[in-house]
Design an enzyme around this catalytic site. Structure first.
Site, PDB file in Angstrom:
ATOM      1  N   GLU A  22       0.872  -1.162   0.000  1.00 19.12           N
ATOM      2  CA  GLU A  22       0.000   0.000   0.000  1.00 19.12           C
ATOM      3  C   GLU A  22       0.917   1.222   0.000  1.00 19.12           C
ATOM      4  OE1 GLU A  22      -2.744   0.179   3.296  1.00 19.12           O
ATOM      5  OE2 GLU A  22      -3.529   2.106   2.600  1.00 19.12           O
TER       6      GLU A  22
ATOM      7  N   ARG B  65       5.367 -12.941   9.661  1.00 18.38           N
ATOM      8  CA  ARG B  65       6.017 -11.672   9.353  1.00 18.38           C
ATOM      9  C   ARG B  65       7.334 -11.574  10.091  1.00 18.38           C
ATOM     10  NH1 ARG B  65       2.657  -7.685   9.558  1.00 18.38           N
ATOM     11  NH2 ARG B  65       3.993  -6.013  10.190  1.00 18.38           N
TER      12      ARG B  65
ATOM     13  N   LYS C 199       4.166   0.600   9.446  1.00 17.17           N
ATOM     14  CA  LYS C 199       4.278   1.879   8.736  1.00 17.17           C
ATOM     15  C   LYS C 199       3.633   3.007   9.527  1.00 17.17           C
ATOM     16  CE  LYS C 199       3.021   0.096   4.750  1.00 17.17           C
ATOM     17  NZ  LYS C 199       2.614  -0.021   3.340  1.00 17.17           N
TER      18      LYS C 199
HETATM   19  P1  ATP Z   1       2.743  -2.434   8.104  1.00 16.32           P
HETATM   20  O1  ATP Z   1       2.126  -3.436   9.017  1.00 16.32           O
HETATM   21  O2  ATP Z   1       4.191  -2.219   8.292  1.00 16.32           O
HETATM   22  O3  ATP Z   1       2.005  -1.153   8.032  1.00 16.32           O
HETATM   23  P2  ATP Z   1       1.444  -3.470   5.889  1.00 16.32           P
HETATM   24  O4  ATP Z   1       1.228  -4.916   5.915  1.00 16.32           O
HETATM   25  O5  ATP Z   1       0.297  -2.602   6.212  1.00 16.32           O
HETATM   26  O6  ATP Z   1       2.717  -3.095   6.715  1.00 16.32           O
HETATM   27  P3  ATP Z   1       1.555  -3.381   3.096  1.00 16.32           P
HETATM   28  O7  ATP Z   1       2.034  -2.303   2.214  1.00 16.32           O
HETATM   29  O8  ATP Z   1       0.116  -3.707   3.089  1.00 16.32           O
HETATM   30  O9  ATP Z   1       2.019  -2.986   4.527  1.00 16.32           O
HETATM   31  O10 ATP Z   1       2.431  -4.683   2.912  1.00 16.32           O
HETATM   32  C1  ATP Z   1       2.804  -5.194   1.682  1.00 16.32           C
HETATM   33  C2  ATP Z   1       3.192  -6.639   1.853  1.00 16.32           C
HETATM   34  O11 ATP Z   1       4.290  -6.750   2.759  1.00 16.32           O
HETATM   35  C3  ATP Z   1       2.063  -7.472   2.436  1.00 16.32           C
HETATM   36  O12 ATP Z   1       1.975  -8.660   1.688  1.00 16.32           O
HETATM   37  C4  ATP Z   1       2.487  -7.732   3.843  1.00 16.32           C
HETATM   38  O13 ATP Z   1       1.986  -8.963   4.284  1.00 16.32           O
HETATM   39  C5  ATP Z   1       4.017  -7.727   3.733  1.00 16.32           C
HETATM   40  N1  ATP Z   1       4.627  -7.347   4.999  1.00 16.32           N
HETATM   41  C6  ATP Z   1       4.359  -6.262   5.746  1.00 16.32           C
HETATM   42  N2  ATP Z   1       5.062  -6.263   6.885  1.00 16.32           N
HETATM   43  C7  ATP Z   1       5.821  -7.387   6.871  1.00 16.32           C
HETATM   44  C8  ATP Z   1       6.775  -7.971   7.773  1.00 16.32           C
HETATM   45  N3  ATP Z   1       7.093  -7.398   8.933  1.00 16.32           N
HETATM   46  N4  ATP Z   1       7.353  -9.145   7.429  1.00 16.32           N
HETATM   47  C9  ATP Z   1       7.053  -9.727   6.264  1.00 16.32           C
HETATM   48  N5  ATP Z   1       6.176  -9.244   5.372  1.00 16.32           N
HETATM   49  C10 ATP Z   1       5.555  -8.077   5.661  1.00 16.32           C
HETATM   50 MG    MG Z   2      -1.539  -3.290   5.136  1.00 15.44          MG
END
Ligand code: ATP
Ligand code: MG
Length: 575
Positions: free
Chosen positions: A50, A276, A286
């Site tokens: 995102e 994760r 984020k």
């Molecule tokens: P955050 O929790 O940091 O805000 P998010 O999951 O909201 O991250 P996205 O941009 O939606 O951020 O994530 C893109 C991809 O990265 C998704 O498939 C998510 O599952 C993966 N991802 C996010 N954080 C991690 C992590 N700590 N370890 C592994 N993969 C991750």
């Molecule tokens: Mg997300």
């Protein structure tokens, strides 16, 4: 320690079942799908960020997993921006995500997609669900929707609009889309089951009104689809075979499947979840990273203390070190927290082989060699990297006045002190043996100068007569020194689990940054370019800062110290 991939891809043939024993569980699934001919043996993954912040090291794990699988199994990899929430999304983030993904080595070729590219298709699918009696426009507000949803232990209540005629819902949806209603007045919901044990299945939202411009579609839309209505459908449109996401999405999977089952999609993707990445002394959300930036606890998303990819790059990390790190942590089904020391080990291990050794004095103290002629200077040959002969040698100037490390001097020194102290002899790296004869102080008693004599017969730092000198110290010729600012970093958070309490900000480490001005570097560093990496002997690995370095200003970031705490942690764990 080896930094080779730990998961070799087995050779595959068409008649034998693949040997998947060395693969992580996701790769096993992929290998078995190929063997069975699922998706006609095709593999197609995606990374779906995102664009509401910069990528962090957790995203690196996801990128390298998705891209790695596509590479290893002869498949394809898409970069897809999940840009369904115009409130928090910006073009700056899109650009940074592309830069960081490319830098990590993940190549999406021409397949750069946006969920917003599918808004028309998603809208048609929403209309389809309404016509099928599987969706309705609901007039409950946010708070009511939440309350009426029930709890894990009690069923939800049916919306009064649940049986709204399809024609009426279609008209309302059109009006919502055209911006005829204020935010929050209506939603489109899937008609599934208000008593479902999985709360996500209790008539989840499909669209909500947001009368906001979008970074790509401008003012075309006044409604935006929810994550659950966009993600799986985007996967279906792009013919993704393995939709890999993190564990917290396992509760979304039934809904993911419900939409795929109930829409006229031509392709059926499947979702798989892995653990994760969590890191000690770090937050990886984020939202929290944005808070650190907005409240100016750091200088920006790329502040070298941040766990973002851009910050790690600026600090001196290489893409290969991040790859090594991700290979070492592996892919698991259960959440765990990785020690930050492992990440540091990965870059240290690599720079040990790659970085040239140079001399830099961080906190300078003047040394005068009283028996070395005032106008004399000489060039001394120094090996660039003892780990890599091909790195060659360079010439380092030596002269009567030198800079040495202030902490390498003690006026009152214990017996086993092998550095400067009154009357003691030390080796200046590559150069000469010198003996401290006189300590000069200013009015306030502050030491300002060490006056030494050198032994001309010890050139190259070799003992002329077999006498032993234990300490070898780095130095820089004062006349030739290059000035620099050097930034030393410690953990951004003082506690290993900053997320544990209610307020992660309270766990910030007040000493995470130390700025040293007026550091003295050997002259070979005058030509160092942004991003160049070196080992400053005895001080660690350093990288020229790419943001603050200017023609008249040289700034270095310490990437990592020389002290390897990971190998100790690992050895302890094995006992
Ligand atoms: P955050 O929790 O940091 O805000 P998010 O999951 O909201 O991250 P996205 O941009 O939606 O951020 O994530 C893109 C991809 O990265 C998704 O498939 C998510 O599952 C993966 N991802 C996010 N954080 C991690 C992590 N700590 N370890 C592994 N993969 C991750
Ligand atoms: Mg997300």
């Amino acid at each position: 320690m080896s930094s080779q991939p730990t998961d070799p891809v087995p050779e595959r043939s068409n008649d034998a079942a693949p040997d998947t024993t060395n693969l992580d569980f996701i790769r096993q699934i992929v290998a078995e799908d190929i063997a069975r001919g699922t998706h006609a043996g095709r593999v197609h993954t995606r990374f779906p960020p995102e664009p509401n912040g910069y990528l962090h090291i957790g995203h690196a794990k996801s990128i390298l997993l998705n891209y790695g699988i596509a590479q290893e199994f002869g498949g394809k990899f898409n970069l897809r921006f999940d840009d369904t929430n115009p409130e928090k999304e910006e073009t700056e983030y899109v650009e940074s995500i592309k830069r960081d993904t490319r830098w990590l080595g993940a190549d999406w070729q021409e397949r750069e997609y946006y969920a917003s590219d599918y808004f028309d298709q998603l809208y048609e699918w929403a209309q389809y669900l309404i016509r099928e009696g599987k969706a309705y426009v609901c007039s409950l507000d946010d708070k009511q929707i939440r309350e009426w949803r029930g709890t894990v232990t009690s069923p939800g209540r049916l919306s009064p609009d649940r049986d709204r005629a399809a024609e009426e819902s279609l008209t309302l949806l059109e009006q919502m889309k055209n911006g005829e209603f204020p935010d929050g007045t209506y939603t489109l919901r899937a008609k599934i089951d208000m008593t479902h044990p999985n709360m996500k299945m209790r008539d989840p939202l499909i669209y909500r009104i947001k009368r906001l411009p979008h970074h790509r579609t401008g003012d075309a839309w006044h409604i935006y689809p929810l994550y659950d209505f966009a993600h799986g459908q985007s996967d279906a449109i792009e013919e993704i075979t393995h939709s890999i996401c993190t564990l917290e999405f396992d509760v979304n999977r039934p809904l993911y499947d419900w939409f795929i089952d109930n829409l006229p999609v031509a392709h059926r993707p499947r979702q798989y979840e892995f653990a994760r990445l969590n890191l000690t002394h770090t937050v990886l959300s984020k939202r929290k990273l944005l808070q650190l930036v907005e409240q100016k606890h750091v200088t920006g998303w790329d502040d070298p203390r941040m766990p973002t990819i851009s910050a790690l790059r600026r600090r001196g990390y290489t893409a290969t070190a991040l790859q090594t790190f991700c290979e070492r942590i592996g892919v698991a089904k259960r959440d765990s927290t990785v020690d930050l020391a492992l990440l540091e080990w990965a870059i240290r291990d690599e720079l040990n082989l790659r970085a040239n050794r140079v001399m830099a004095v961080l906190r300078p103290l003047k040394v005068v060699i009283t028996n070395y002629p005032e106008d004399q200077e000489e060039l001394i040959e120094a090996v660039n990297n003892p780990e890599d002969e091909s790195a060659g040698t360079r010439q380092v100037p030596f002269s009567r006045e030198l800079w040495v490390e202030r902490e390498d001097f003690r006026e009152e020194a214990p017996r086993k002190w092998f550095r400067f102290a009154p009357g003691r002899e030390v080796r200046l790296k590559h150069a000469y043996f010198v003996t401290l004869q006189e300590v000069v102080k200013d009015d306030r008693g502050e030491v300002t100068e060490l006056r030494c004599v050198y032994d001309a017969a010890s050139r190259g730092g070799q003992s002329p007569d077999g006498r032993k000198v234990r300490g070898t110290l780095h130095w820089v010729s004062a006349r030739h020194a290059v000035d620099a600012e050097i930034r030393l970093y410690d953990h951004l958070f003082a506690t290993p689990t900053p997320d544990a309490g209610d307020d992660f900000i309270a766990n910030l480490n007040p000493d995470s940054l130390e700025v040293l001005a007026g550091c003295k570097l050997e002259p070979s560093l005058a030509s160092a370019q942004a991003g160049d990496r070196f080992q400053f002997m005895r001080q660690g690995y350093f990288c020229v800062d790419s943001v603050d370095t200017a023609p008249d200003r040289l700034v270095f970031n310490r990437t990592v110290t020389l002290k390897d705490s990971w190998t100790k942690i690992e050895a302890k764990a094995k006992k």
